[in-house]
Structures are given as structure tokens and as C-alpha cells.
Scaffold this active site. Structure first.
Site, short mmCIF file in Angstrom:
data_model
loop_
_atom_site.label_atom_id
_atom_site.label_comp_id
_atom_site.label_asym_id
_atom_site.label_seq_id
_atom_site.Cartn_x
_atom_site.Cartn_y
_atom_site.Cartn_z
CB SER A 139 -0.88 0.00 1.26
OG SER A 139 -1.52 1.26 1.43
CE1 TYR A 153 -4.58 -1.97 4.91
CE2 TYR A 153 -3.61 0.15 4.34
CZ TYR A 153 -4.16 -1.05 3.95
OH TYR A 153 -4.27 -1.36 2.62
#
Length: 247
Positions: A139, A153
Site C-alpha cells: 500500500s 494498517y
């Protein structure tokens, strides 16, 4: 011989989207996720539309033994796995120190430990075959430490990016290739209720761009390339207060 791609987390979002894109390109698919009914619907759609073979299996990636069993079962049934896309993950997370350790732990365990299990299972197959392409979906949140709900995250996605690079380092100049993908904001089922995100693209666009980059077998790719490729350089040097604006 038609090549086969194994995709985890393929029942929805970019997992299902990438399955559709690779089916268009003529690949056979091994798809797995927790929701078998969705996988079977995807199988019927893609086999009817593109005339390829789709094999489905239930997989909860937090069941580590099951990861190895399912990957090996795919290989035994299909004979050869050419590419594994480690895609399964969750986007949950809470601010650190606000009483939500269980949610943050689950995010990190699913996105990192489960990804480790998938990489172990994939590379075991590739070692036996002496060839293969491992793709890890990280990501843009992995580039720098991120605030608020993205902290755990982003850390989990940074972990799998480092894991992929370590695996790549071992297999330099071999027929085993490793790609790390850093997607920007892609609107999917996982974040459908969230506010509009910077430079976001829809699921279909994101999936098409992801598949196109993966086909090139790069070391790393930022998707969509514009604006996330230049942003990735900026994120590494900008003060945190400016990086925060992307969250």
C-alpha cells in the site's frame, strides 16, 4: 500451455477485479477466499465469458495450516502455478492507545503474519518448480508512518513490503521473480463508506491498472503510476505534517 495465476482474497474488491482482468488475458485461475458462494459465481462468470478454467477453494488466511494445504492442493490439481498474488487483507484499524488493541492486532496479523504464510507457501511451490512470480500487494500507506486509523494498517503493509524485498534478494538472477505493488486509493467494498480519498480511482480502473503492472513483472510498482509514483518520492522526504494530508 496456459499459465495459471493463484489469487487470494478473490471473492471481492481488487482480488475479484484482478481475476477478471487476467481472465481477459487468457490465464487459468486458482481463486480462494472465505466466501465460496462468491467465488463460485465468479467462476461461472469467467468460464462462460472467457473460456478459461477457474478452480475455487475456501481459504481463511488467518488459518495458517489451511494456507499451505490450499496452495499445495491447487498445485496438485493444476500441475503448475505460474504466479501467486498475495492479496488477501483487511483495511481496519484504530488510533493507537484508544482501547482498540484487538482490532489493530487483527489488522497486523491478517495483513502481515497471514501474508508471511502465503509467501512461505508460494515460494515453497516455486522452489520445487524452480520458477514462479510472487506478487505482494502492499500500500502507499507503507511508505511512511501514517496517523490515526492508518497507523497499524500502514505498519503491516510496510512489513510485507520488506518481506517481499528480502525474498527478492534471495532469488536475484533466477527464474523466481518477486514484485511489490503499492496501490493508492482504490474505492472498493472495503472502503465504500469512507470519505472521498485523495486521487482515488474506482475498482474497475484500479484492477485494470494493477493487472497491467503485474504483467510487466517489475520489482516495484505504484498504482496508478500517476500521481503515486512521484508522490512516493515526495512522501519519503516531506515533513510528517505534510504527509499526514494524504490520510
Amino acid at each position: 500451455m496456459t499459465k495459471t495465476i493463484l489469487i487470494t482474497g478473490a471473492s471481492s474488491g481488487i482480488g475479484a477485479g484482478m481475476a477478471r482482468e487476467f481472465a481477459k488475458k487468457g490465464y487459468n485461475l486458482a481463486v480462494c477466499a472465505r466466501r465460496l458462494e462468491r467465488l463460485d459465481a465468479l467462476k461461472q462468470e469467467l468460464e462462460t465469458q472467457f473460456g478459461i478454467q477457474v478452480t475455487t477453494k475456501v481459504l481463511d488466511v488467518t488459518n495458517y495450516n489451511q494456507v499451505f494445504e490450499v496452495f499445495q492442493s491447487f498445485r496438485q490439481e493444476l500441475g503448475h502455478i505460474d504466479r501467486v498474488i498475495v492479496n488477501a487483507g483487511i483495511g481496519d484499524g484504530r488510533r493507537i492507545g484508544t482501547g482498540h488493541f484487538d482490532i489493530n492486532r487483527a489488522t497486523v496479523e491478517t495483513n502481515f503474519i497471514s501474508a508471511l504464510a502465503q509467501c512461505e507457501a508460494a515460494v515453497e511451490i516455486f522452489r520445487a518448480q524452480k520458477t514462479g512470480h510472487l506478487v505482494v500487494i502492499s500500500s502507499m500507506s507503507a511508505i511512511r508512518g501514517m496517523p490515526k486509523h492508518l497507523t497499524a494498517y500502514g505498519a503491516s503493509k510496510a512489513g510485507i513490503a520488506a518481506l517481499a524485498e528480502g525474498i527478492r534478494a534471495e532469488f536475484l538472477n533466477t527464474a523466481i521473480k518477486v514484485t511489490t505493488i503499492f496501490p493508492g486509493y482504490i474505492r472498493t467494498e472495503i472502503n465504500e463508506g469512507a470519505k472521498k480519498l485523495p486521487f482515488e480511482v474506482d475498482e474497475k480502473t484500479g484492477s485494470r491498472l494493477l493487472a497491467a503492472e503485474i504483467e510487466k513483472e517489475p520489482v516495484k510498482a505504484y498504482v496508478p503510476k500517476w500521481p503515486w509514483f512521484p508522490i512516493s518520492f515526495a512522501m519519503k522526504v516531506l515533513p510528517l505534517k505534510l504527509v499526514n494530508k494524504l490520510s
